[in-house]
Motif scaffolding. Structure first.
Motif, short mmCIF file in Angstrom:
data_model
loop_
_atom_site.label_atom_id
_atom_site.label_comp_id
_atom_site.label_asym_id
_atom_site.label_seq_id
_atom_site.Cartn_x
_atom_site.Cartn_y
_atom_site.Cartn_z
N GLU A 288 -58.94 12.87 -5.74
CA GLU A 288 -59.37 13.53 -6.98
C GLU A 288 -60.87 13.40 -7.20
N ILE A 289 -61.51 12.45 -6.52
CA ILE A 289 -62.93 12.18 -6.74
C ILE A 289 -63.68 12.48 -5.44
N ASP A 290 -64.76 13.25 -5.54
CA ASP A 290 -65.46 13.70 -4.33
C ASP A 290 -65.84 12.53 -3.41
N VAL A 291 -66.37 11.46 -4.02
CA VAL A 291 -66.88 10.35 -3.19
C VAL A 291 -65.73 9.68 -2.44
N THR A 292 -64.62 9.42 -3.14
CA THR A 292 -63.53 8.71 -2.46
C THR A 292 -62.79 9.65 -1.49
N ARG A 293 -62.79 10.95 -1.81
CA ARG A 293 -62.19 11.90 -0.84
C ARG A 293 -63.00 11.90 0.47
N ALA A 294 -64.33 11.81 0.34
CA ALA A 294 -65.18 11.74 1.54
C ALA A 294 -64.90 10.44 2.30
N GLU A 295 -64.61 9.37 1.56
CA GLU A 295 -64.30 8.10 2.24
C GLU A 295 -62.97 8.20 2.99
N LEU A 296 -62.01 8.90 2.38
CA LEU A 296 -60.73 9.11 3.09
C LEU A 296 -60.96 9.91 4.36
N ARG A 297 -61.88 10.86 4.27
CA ARG A 297 -62.17 11.68 5.46
C ARG A 297 -62.75 10.80 6.56
N ARG A 298 -63.62 9.86 6.17
CA ARG A 298 -64.18 8.94 7.17
C ARG A 298 -63.08 8.07 7.76
N LEU A 299 -62.10 7.69 6.89
CA LEU A 299 -60.97 6.89 7.37
C LEU A 299 -60.21 7.65 8.47
N LEU A 300 -60.20 8.97 8.34
CA LEU A 300 -59.55 9.81 9.37
C LEU A 300 -60.49 10.05 10.55
N ALA A 301 -61.63 9.35 10.56
CA ALA A 301 -62.63 9.51 11.61
C ALA A 301 -63.08 10.97 11.72
N GLY A 302 -63.07 11.67 10.59
CA GLY A 302 -63.59 13.04 10.57
C GLY A 302 -62.74 14.06 11.31
N ILE A 303 -61.50 13.70 11.70
CA ILE A 303 -60.69 14.66 12.46
C ILE A 303 -60.10 15.75 11.57
N GLY A 304 -60.22 15.59 10.26
CA GLY A 304 -59.69 16.63 9.37
C GLY A 304 -60.00 16.30 7.93
N TYR A 305 -59.54 17.19 7.04
CA TYR A 305 -59.76 17.02 5.60
C TYR A 305 -58.49 16.46 4.96
N PRO A 306 -58.63 15.37 4.19
CA PRO A 306 -57.44 14.78 3.56
C PRO A 306 -56.97 15.59 2.37
N TYR A 307 -55.64 15.78 2.27
CA TYR A 307 -55.06 16.49 1.13
C TYR A 307 -54.38 15.53 0.16
N LEU A 308 -53.74 14.50 0.69
CA LEU A 308 -52.94 13.62 -0.15
C LEU A 308 -52.59 12.36 0.65
N ALA A 309 -52.55 11.22 -0.03
CA ALA A 309 -52.00 10.02 0.60
C ALA A 309 -50.54 9.89 0.16
N LEU A 310 -49.73 9.29 1.02
CA LEU A 310 -48.30 9.13 0.71
C LEU A 310 -47.88 7.69 0.98
N ARG A 311 -47.02 7.16 0.10
CA ARG A 311 -46.34 5.90 0.41
C ARG A 311 -44.91 6.23 0.80
N LEU A 312 -44.44 5.68 1.91
CA LEU A 312 -43.07 5.92 2.36
C LEU A 312 -42.36 4.58 2.49
N GLY A 313 -41.08 4.55 2.13
CA GLY A 313 -40.34 3.30 2.26
C GLY A 313 -38.87 3.52 1.98
N ILE A 314 -38.11 2.45 2.16
CA ILE A 314 -36.67 2.51 1.89
C ILE A 314 -36.44 1.99 0.47
N PRO A 315 -35.88 2.83 -0.40
CA PRO A 315 -35.71 2.40 -1.80
C PRO A 315 -34.59 1.38 -1.97
N ASP A 316 -34.68 0.62 -3.07
CA ASP A 316 -33.67 -0.37 -3.42
C ASP A 316 -32.31 0.32 -3.57
N PRO A 317 -31.31 -0.08 -2.71
CA PRO A 317 -30.03 0.61 -2.77
C PRO A 317 -29.13 0.07 -3.88
#
Ligand SMILES: Cc1cc2nc3c(=O)[nH]c(=O)nc-3n(C[C@H](O)[C@H](O)[C@H](O)COP(=O)(O)O)c2cc1C
Length: 339
Positions: A288-317
């Protein structure tokens, strides 16, 4: 199932109504559908765009992409083949046109996906200690790739980096009075007010993130979840979701067409995850913020533009998850040609 011998009008209305179940940023449901014989048009509803959080409409467009995918799933389950034109006439608010091309056999997969639409939801509780199996992570990424969107699973050192970027994004947002006022309108008991055409709650009835899907205390998570500004009422345990996987959805370009496809990929991947018993929480603060979105892009080593981060896991059954969030009545999101 609707009657396949008609011109598909009933199936188009059903598809638009089914699309109402799609996930959207702060449950704003920023879409409007227009039904004509044989076609269904998807429009951005700018009245429900988050002007402070999402001035470019990137999250609005991703949200509309999830609705587009939901509509196509519903049509396939009703036995209709369709084509999609994205941004068919250069109008930035006319996001897509679905055109029916004729009946097609209904597959078990299509029916299953349509049923999963009713089950999918955002569960912000900490996930269990059971990690998501690699085969499931692969299947989820493969589904996103069908829409030209990549799903990069983060290594542990990258998760730490995402945590730092996400918490800086949330800290910056929390310092912005306008941002806090906007969040207060859309989340929890809706203490805020001030947007036009809203009910007493400060947001249109049937929208927003109610208190009963927001954890009663901040869950122990490696990457901080969304701070909705006020605690909710969703009971959570004291577990720390160390077994969660984190991913970034990304692609080659960063324009409205790419955001729409990112939304379609998010919907498709989330339905696949739900069918595999995997919970998904989108985390958009960092984009949502230009500066942190650019940081996410660096985290991807510049291979693409980030759209969204996701958390994935197994929910409490063992304990019930959060209830389903409300939706706008179909009459408010579906329009027809004047007779
Ligand atoms: C583009 C997008 C961004 C989202 N960002 C967040 C987020 O940062 N944190 C969060 O907890 N949920 C996030 N969500 C989930 C929505 O809040 C959720 O989909 C909505 O409230 C409807 O609830 P449901 O998914 O349970 O149907 C996001 C959803 C979308 C589509």
């Amino acid at each position: 199932m609707t009657d396949n011998h008609d011109d598909g009008a009933a199936a188009l209305v059903h598809a638009a109504a089914t699309a109402g179940h799609a996930p959207s940023i702060h449950n704003t449901q920023p879409w409007r559908w227009h039904v004509r014989p044989g076609t269904l048009d998807l429009h951005a509803e700018r009245d429900r765009q988050l002007g402070v959080t999402d001035p470019d409409g990137r999250l609005l467009t991703i949200s509309c992409g999830t609705a587009l995918h939901h509509a196509l799933v519903a049509l396939a389950a009703e036995g209709w083949a369709a084509t999609v034109d994205r941004f068919p006439d250069g109008n930035p608010d006319h996001l897509a046109r679905i055109t029916l091309t004729g009946p097609q056999p209904v597959t078990a997969e299509a029916v299953r996906h349509a049923q999963t639409i009713q089950l999918r939801h955002t569960d912000r509780r900490p996930v269990t200690d059971t990690p998501v199996e690699a085969a499931a992570l692969d299947a989820i990424a493969k589904t996103a790739a069908e829409y030209g969107v990549n799903c990069h699973y983060l290594r542990p050192d990258q998760v730490v980096e995402l945590a730092s970027v996400a918490s800086r994004a949330q800290a910056a947002e929390g310092l912005d009075d306008d941002w806090r006022a906007e969040l207060a309108i859309w989340a929890g008991a809706a203490l805020g007010a001030g947007i036009p055409d809203v009910g007493a709650a400060g947001r249109p009835a049937g929208t927003g993130v109610p208190a009963d899907v927001v954890p009663e205390t901040a869950p122990q998570t490696t990457v901080p979840g969304r701070d909705f500004g006020q605690p909710g009422t969703l009971p959570i345990d004291a577990g720390h979701d160390l077994a969660a996987s984190y991913a970034i959805l990304y692609g080659r370009e960063d324009g409205p067409d790419d955001w729409l496809r990112a939304g379609e990929a998010l919907s498709a991947a989330w339905l696949t995850a739900t069918e595999l018993g995997v919970s998904v929480v989108p985390m958009s603060a960092a984009v949502e913020i230009d500066v942190t979105r650019a940081e996410l892009r660096r985290l991807l080593a510049g291979i693409g533009y980030p759209y969204l981060a996701l958390r994935l896991g197994i929910p409490d059954p063992d304990h019930a998850g959060p209830p389903h969030t409300p939706r706008l009545p179909a009459e408010q999101t579906i329009t027809f040609d004047e007779p």
